[in-house]
Design an enzyme around this catalytic site. Structure first.
Site, PDB file in Angstrom:
ATOM      1  N   ASP A  67       0.854  -1.188   0.000  1.00  0.00           N
ATOM      2  CA  ASP A  67       0.000   0.000   0.000  1.00  0.00           C
ATOM      3  C   ASP A  67       0.893   1.242   0.000  1.00  0.00           C
ATOM      4  OD1 ASP A  67      -2.204   1.657   0.165  1.00  0.00           O
ATOM      5  OD2 ASP A  67      -2.459   1.419   2.329  1.00  0.00           O
ATOM      6  N   ARG A 114      11.446  -5.803  -8.882  1.00  0.00           N
ATOM      7  CA  ARG A 114      12.331  -4.640  -9.022  1.00  0.00           C
ATOM      8  C   ARG A 114      11.438  -3.427  -9.325  1.00  0.00           C
ATOM      9  NH1 ARG A 114      14.387  -7.565 -13.878  1.00  0.00           N
ATOM     10  NH2 ARG A 114      13.114  -6.848 -15.627  1.00  0.00           N
ATOM     11  N   GLY A 116      11.183  -0.563  -7.846  1.00  0.00           N
ATOM     12  CA  GLY A 116      11.919   0.702  -7.931  1.00  0.00           C
ATOM     13  C   GLY A 116      11.194   1.891  -7.303  1.00  0.00           C
ATOM     14  N   ASN A 143       6.689   4.069   5.981  1.00  0.00           N
ATOM     15  CA  ASN A 143       8.023   3.677   5.528  1.00  0.00           C
ATOM     16  C   ASN A 143       8.512   4.721   4.535  1.00  0.00           C
ATOM     17  OD1 ASN A 143       9.843   2.408   3.503  1.00  0.00           O
ATOM     18  ND2 ASN A 143       9.516   0.535   4.688  1.00  0.00           N
ATOM     19  N   CYS A 181      16.489  -1.046   0.143  1.00  0.00           N
ATOM     20  CA  CYS A 181      15.795  -1.463  -1.081  1.00  0.00           C
ATOM     21  C   CYS A 181      16.839  -1.936  -2.091  1.00  0.00           C
ATOM     22  CB  CYS A 181      14.999  -0.295  -1.663  1.00  0.00           C
ATOM     23  SG  CYS A 181      14.203  -0.728  -3.214  1.00  0.00           S
ATOM     24  N   ASN A 183      16.576  -2.594  -5.238  1.00  0.00           N
ATOM     25  CA  ASN A 183      16.364  -2.413  -6.674  1.00  0.00           C
ATOM     26  C   ASN A 183      16.237  -0.963  -7.118  1.00  0.00           C
ATOM     27  OD1 ASN A 183      13.569  -1.888  -6.048  1.00  0.00           O
ATOM     28  ND2 ASN A 183      13.323  -4.090  -5.851  1.00  0.00           N
ATOM     29  N   GLY A 298       9.008 -14.072   4.337  1.00  0.00           N
ATOM     30  CA  GLY A 298       8.625 -15.471   4.179  1.00  0.00           C
ATOM     31  C   GLY A 298       7.663 -16.000   5.223  1.00  0.00           C
ATOM     32  N   TYR A 319       3.789  -9.912   3.262  1.00  0.00           N
ATOM     33  CA  TYR A 319       3.462  -9.417   1.923  1.00  0.00           C
ATOM     34  C   TYR A 319       3.239 -10.625   1.005  1.00  0.00           C
ATOM     35  CZ  TYR A 319       3.545  -6.537  -2.331  1.00  0.00           C
ATOM     36  OH  TYR A 319       3.213  -5.918  -3.508  1.00  0.00           O
TER      37      TYR A 319
HETATM   38  C1  LIG Z   1       6.283  -6.151  -4.819  1.00  0.00           C
HETATM   39  C2  LIG Z   1       7.003  -5.768  -3.570  1.00  0.00           C
HETATM   40  C3  LIG Z   1       7.220  -4.411  -3.304  1.00  0.00           C
HETATM   41  C4  LIG Z   1       7.892  -4.028  -2.134  1.00  0.00           C
HETATM   42  N1  LIG Z   1       8.077  -2.702  -1.890  1.00  0.00           N
HETATM   43  C5  LIG Z   1       8.699  -2.326  -0.738  1.00  0.00           C
HETATM   44  C6  LIG Z   1       8.858  -0.954  -0.438  1.00  0.00           C
HETATM   45  O1  LIG Z   1       8.427  -0.064  -1.178  1.00  0.00           O
HETATM   46  N2  LIG Z   1       9.515  -0.616   0.704  1.00  0.00           N
HETATM   47  C7  LIG Z   1       9.998  -1.558   1.580  1.00  0.00           C
HETATM   48  O2  LIG Z   1      10.592  -1.222   2.613  1.00  0.00           O
HETATM   49  N3  LIG Z   1       9.819  -2.887   1.319  1.00  0.00           N
HETATM   50  C8  LIG Z   1       9.195  -3.275   0.199  1.00  0.00           C
HETATM   51  N4  LIG Z   1       9.013  -4.611  -0.057  1.00  0.00           N
HETATM   52  C9  LIG Z   1       9.569  -5.608   0.886  1.00  0.00           C
HETATM   53  C10 LIG Z   1       8.529  -6.142   1.877  1.00  0.00           C
HETATM   54  O3  LIG Z   1       8.067  -5.106   2.723  1.00  0.00           O
HETATM   55  C11 LIG Z   1       9.140  -7.272   2.734  1.00  0.00           C
HETATM   56  O4  LIG Z   1      10.239  -6.744   3.479  1.00  0.00           O
HETATM   57  C12 LIG Z   1       9.643  -8.446   1.913  1.00  0.00           C
HETATM   58  O5  LIG Z   1       8.807  -8.689   0.808  1.00  0.00           O
HETATM   59  C13 LIG Z   1       9.755  -9.721   2.722  1.00  0.00           C
HETATM   60  O6  LIG Z   1       8.496 -10.113   3.232  1.00  0.00           O
HETATM   61  P1  LIG Z   1       7.568 -11.248   2.519  1.00  0.00           P
HETATM   62  O7  LIG Z   1       8.449 -12.451   2.292  1.00  0.00           O
HETATM   63  O8  LIG Z   1       6.455 -11.483   3.487  1.00  0.00           O
HETATM   64  O9  LIG Z   1       7.104 -10.664   1.250  1.00  0.00           O
HETATM   65  C14 LIG Z   1       8.353  -5.025  -1.213  1.00  0.00           C
HETATM   66  C15 LIG Z   1       8.097  -6.370  -1.487  1.00  0.00           C
HETATM   67  C16 LIG Z   1       7.430  -6.759  -2.627  1.00  0.00           C
HETATM   68  C17 LIG Z   1       7.188  -8.224  -2.894  1.00  0.00           C
END
Ligand SMILES: Cc1cc2nc3c(=O)[nH]c(=O)nc-3n(C[C@H](O)[C@H](O)[C@H](O)COP(=O)(O)O)c2cc1C
Length: 357
Positions: A67, A114, A116, A143, A181, A183, A298, A319
């Site tokens: 979000d 990625r 970005g 964030n 981040c 990417n 995960g 996520y």
């Molecule tokens: C599509 C996508 C976009 C993400 N965008 C951000 C972001 O904008 N800022 C951030 O701190 N983490 C971002 N994350 C990382 C997640 O907040 C999280 O740290 C990471 O996906 C590991 O958790 P999960 O395995 O439950 O997905 C993103 C992850 C995904 C998959």
């Protein structure tokens, strides 16, 4: 029910599926809020967590990235999440990297992105945050990251971060600095200890200035870190340096972890779990449990959430698990946590934190 919907969503490209799911969630939070709330209802007093000076009705939150523009805050409250983390929000608006930029790996229930850091920018997002700020019993973290542009470096990068901090601080229950981040074109600039020191010094100055000017509150500040490169994480001077820098400034806690660098972007989902857990355990042990940790990476079941809490996390975020298991995952994790903690003889979830650190 998600078992029926998932094949339809997975017939779409990953980003289209995300856009469709988000649009449906936005419509549903407006049109049928009480039906949503009833459908996903589950609460239990043992789930309540007090940490960072905030009260969470349960420890299961939404991770950053889902979000980014603060459109879905009510939706995740109605789903029964304990909190949400909006963002990453940057000072300038951005469209993110070119598509395709999100990939599914269904055999591992993983994603690689990625994206970005595309978002509407802190000036546009701040008024939305204000609407949802400080709702009773639903903390909203924000964030923040540096605008994705390799041209914004040095002092300009510090000012860029500070501009967003200034716009969102009044509305955020807590602020996470996304310095990890994997990417962006310029890389993880601020996860370098010297750069992080400069960033935290800038924010210390800003906080002091805001206090002098009579700011109502200073939200707790968390730093979001990268996962360790190795699965069997051993003592690592890199994290020790980061911890030393954080200890010298006003850092209230950590979010562990961001995605794992991968040739196409950042890897998330179960392949990340062991590394994220190892870092949570390391941070908890090194800080003697004094700095709250949000565990993320995960988590896709109550067992995985329990393990992360036992390693030292006070809260968890999801996520990728939501993409593969659907919105009901939040409730099933909450139900499972109550059962597992009773089995282990704990009367409250907070007793799990660090119990196997
Ligand atoms: C599509 C996508 C976009 C993400 N965008 C951000 C972001 O904008 N800022 C951030 O701190 N983490 C971002 N994350 C990382 C997640 O907040 C999280 O740290 C990471 O996906 C590991 O958790 P999960 O395995 O439950 O997905 C993103 C992850 C995904 C998959």
């Amino acid at each position: 029910m998600y078992a029926r919907i998932r094949p339809l969503l997975f017939a779409l490209g990953p980003e289209q599926a995300h856009l469709l799911a988000s649009a449906s969630a936005r419509a549903a939070q407006k049109a049928v809020p009480s039906a949503l709330e009833r459908m996903f209802a589950f609460s239990h007093p043992a789930l309540s967590v007090q940490v960072l000076g905030l009260t969470f009705t349960n420890p299961v939150g939404l991770a950053a990235g889902f979000d980014k523009n603060a459109h879905l805050v009510p939706f995740f409250r109605l789903l029964g999440a304990g909190f949400t983390e909006v963002g990453s929000v940057t000072a300038e608006p951005g469209r993110g990297n070119r598509r395709p930029r999100l990939f599914r790996f269904p055999e591992d229930e993983a994603l690689v992105n990625r994206m970005g850091l595309g978002n509407h920018g802190s000036e546009r997002i701040a008024p939305r945050l204000k609407r949802f700020a400080h709702q009773p019993a639903f903390p909203m973290g924000v964030n923040i990251a540096k605008t994705h542009s390799p041209d914004i470096l040095g002092n300009a990068a510090l000012d860029d971060f500070a501009a967003t901090y200034g716009r969102v601080a009044d509305h955020a229950s807590y602020i996470t600095l996304n310095v990890s981040c994997p990417n962006t074109a310029e890389g993880k600039t601020f996860e370098d200890p010297a750069a992080l020191d400069a960033l935290l010094s800038q924010l210390d100055r800003l906080v002091a200035e805001r206090r002098r000017e009579g700011a109502a509150r200073t939200p707790p500040l968390l730093v979001k870190l990268s996962p360790p490169e190795r699965e069997r994480f051993v003592l690592d001077s890199f994290y020790d340096e980061i911890l030393a820098v954080c200890a010298a400034h006003r850092v209230d806690g950590f979010v562990a972890t961001n995605t794992l660098p991968h040739d196409k972007g950042g890897l998330s989902g179960p392949p990340l779990a062991a590394r994220s857990t190892a870092l949570v355990r390391y941070l908890y042990t090194k800080t003697g449990g004094a700095k709250p940790i949000i565990g993320v990476g995960g988590i896709d079941s109550a067992e995985a959430a329990y393990e992360r809490l036992a390693a030292g996390a006070s809260l968890v975020q999801l996520y990728t698990g939501l993409v593969y298991h659907g919105p009901g995952l939040i409730r099933s994790i909450k139900q499972g946590l109550v059962r597992l903690s009773e089995d282990e003889g704990h009367s409250s979830i907070s007793q799990i934190t660090g119990s196997r650190a």
